[in-house]
Design a protein around this motif. Structure first.
Motif, PDB file in Angstrom:
ATOM      1  N   ALA A   1      -1.222  17.363  20.041  1.00  0.00           N
ATOM      2  CA  ALA A   1      -0.381  18.471  19.592  1.00  0.00           C
ATOM      3  C   ALA A   1      -0.922  19.793  20.148  1.00  0.00           C
ATOM      4  O   ALA A   1      -0.157  20.653  20.590  1.00  0.00           O
ATOM      5  N   ARG A   2      -2.257  19.959  20.133  1.00  0.00           N
ATOM      6  CA  ARG A   2      -2.856  21.174  20.687  1.00  0.00           C
ATOM      7  C   ARG A   2      -2.586  21.281  22.192  1.00  0.00           C
ATOM      8  O   ARG A   2      -2.281  22.361  22.702  1.00  0.00           O
ATOM      9  N   ASN A   3      -2.688  20.160  22.885  1.00  0.00           N
ATOM     10  CA  ASN A   3      -2.417  20.152  24.320  1.00  0.00           C
ATOM     11  C   ASN A   3      -0.956  20.520  24.603  1.00  0.00           C
ATOM     12  O   ASN A   3      -0.665  21.289  25.523  1.00  0.00           O
ATOM     13  N   ALA A   4      -0.048  19.972  23.814  1.00  0.00           N
ATOM     14  CA  ALA A   4       1.373  20.273  24.002  1.00  0.00           C
ATOM     15  C   ALA A   4       1.644  21.749  23.737  1.00  0.00           C
ATOM     16  O   ALA A   4       2.407  22.402  24.467  1.00  0.00           O
ATOM     17  N   GLU A   5       1.022  22.299  22.714  1.00  0.00           N
ATOM     18  CA  GLU A   5       1.191  23.715  22.384  1.00  0.00           C
ATOM     19  C   GLU A   5       0.631  24.583  23.513  1.00  0.00           C
ATOM     20  O   GLU A   5       1.247  25.569  23.926  1.00  0.00           O
ATOM     21  N   TYR A   6      -0.524  24.207  24.040  1.00  0.00           N
ATOM     22  CA  TYR A   6      -1.133  24.939  25.147  1.00  0.00           C
ATOM     23  C   TYR A   6      -0.209  24.908  26.373  1.00  0.00           C
ATOM     24  O   TYR A   6       0.021  25.932  27.022  1.00  0.00           O
ATOM     25  N   ASP A   7       0.322  23.723  26.682  1.00  0.00           N
ATOM     26  CA  ASP A   7       1.220  23.583  27.828  1.00  0.00           C
ATOM     27  C   ASP A   7       2.460  24.462  27.659  1.00  0.00           C
ATOM     28  O   ASP A   7       2.915  25.098  28.609  1.00  0.00           O
ATOM     29  N   ALA A   8       3.011  24.501  26.454  1.00  0.00           N
ATOM     30  CA  ALA A   8       4.191  25.319  26.184  1.00  0.00           C
ATOM     31  C   ALA A   8       3.860  26.795  26.365  1.00  0.00           C
ATOM     32  O   ALA A   8       4.644  27.555  26.951  1.00  0.00           O
ATOM     33  N   GLN A   9       2.697  27.230  25.889  1.00  0.00           N
ATOM     34  CA  GLN A   9       2.284  28.623  26.043  1.00  0.00           C
ATOM     35  C   GLN A   9       2.089  28.976  27.516  1.00  0.00           C
ATOM     36  O   GLN A   9       2.462  30.067  27.959  1.00  0.00           O
ATOM     37  N   GLN A  10       1.518  28.058  28.279  1.00  0.00           N
ATOM     38  CA  GLN A  10       1.312  28.290  29.714  1.00  0.00           C
ATOM     39  C   GLN A  10       2.650  28.403  30.442  1.00  0.00           C
ATOM     40  O   GLN A  10       2.804  29.241  31.340  1.00  0.00           O
TER      41      GLN A  10
ATOM     42  N   GLU B   1      -3.779  15.200  16.685  1.00  0.00           N
ATOM     43  CA  GLU B   1      -4.005  16.648  16.615  1.00  0.00           C
ATOM     44  C   GLU B   1      -4.356  17.208  18.000  1.00  0.00           C
ATOM     45  O   GLU B   1      -3.893  18.280  18.384  1.00  0.00           O
TER      46      GLU B   1
END
Length: 134
Positions: A14-23, A11
């Motif tokens: 997944a949060r880190n990947a989502e954050y990276d994508a948003q950045q 989890e």
């Protein structure tokens, strides 16, 4: 690993990947906004320049070997690409705007290009012409 730790780690990843994508999306949007703002500054800059100055810019770029288009006073992609290449080759700020430093460098370059490549003393009649002047 303890039971449940794997799920917590997954989890978190997944949060880190989502954050990276948003950045990445934010960074791209900021770059697009900066490019649009610069394009607007360039359009404004050339809208305030006289047609004769625009033609002079194109003529100097052509004389220096950078511009291949028609001398028409319209600053389009051909003029801007030639100008940016000239700026890059002459270690100027590559901003697509023909400011004082760019015009000075262009003038210097076109004077170099316009210099005679033939030794004037080898031109037939040179010696006689010089004698008449003296």
């Amino acid at each position: 690993m303890l039971p449940g730790e794997t799920q917590v780690m997954q989890e978190a990843m997944a949060r880190n990947a989502e954050y990276d994508a948003q950045q990445a999306i934010l960074k791209k949007q900021q770059q697009e906004k900066a490019q649009a703002a610069h394009a607007q500054r360039v359009r404004t800059f050339y809208s305030k320049m006289s047609d004769s100055d625009k033609r002079a810019l194109q003529d100097m770029l052509k004389s220096a070997g950078y511009y291949k288009g028609e001398i028409d006073g319209l600053v389009g992609n051909g003029t801007l690409n030639a100008l940016r290449k000239f700026q890059q080759d002459n270690k100027l700020a590559v901003d697509g705007m023909a400011g004082r430093l760019t015009f000075d460098a262009l003038r210097a370059k076109t004077r170099q290009v316009a210099q005679p490549t033939t030794d004037p003393t080898t031109v037939p009649g040179y010696t006689q012409a010089m004698q008449l002047l003296n």
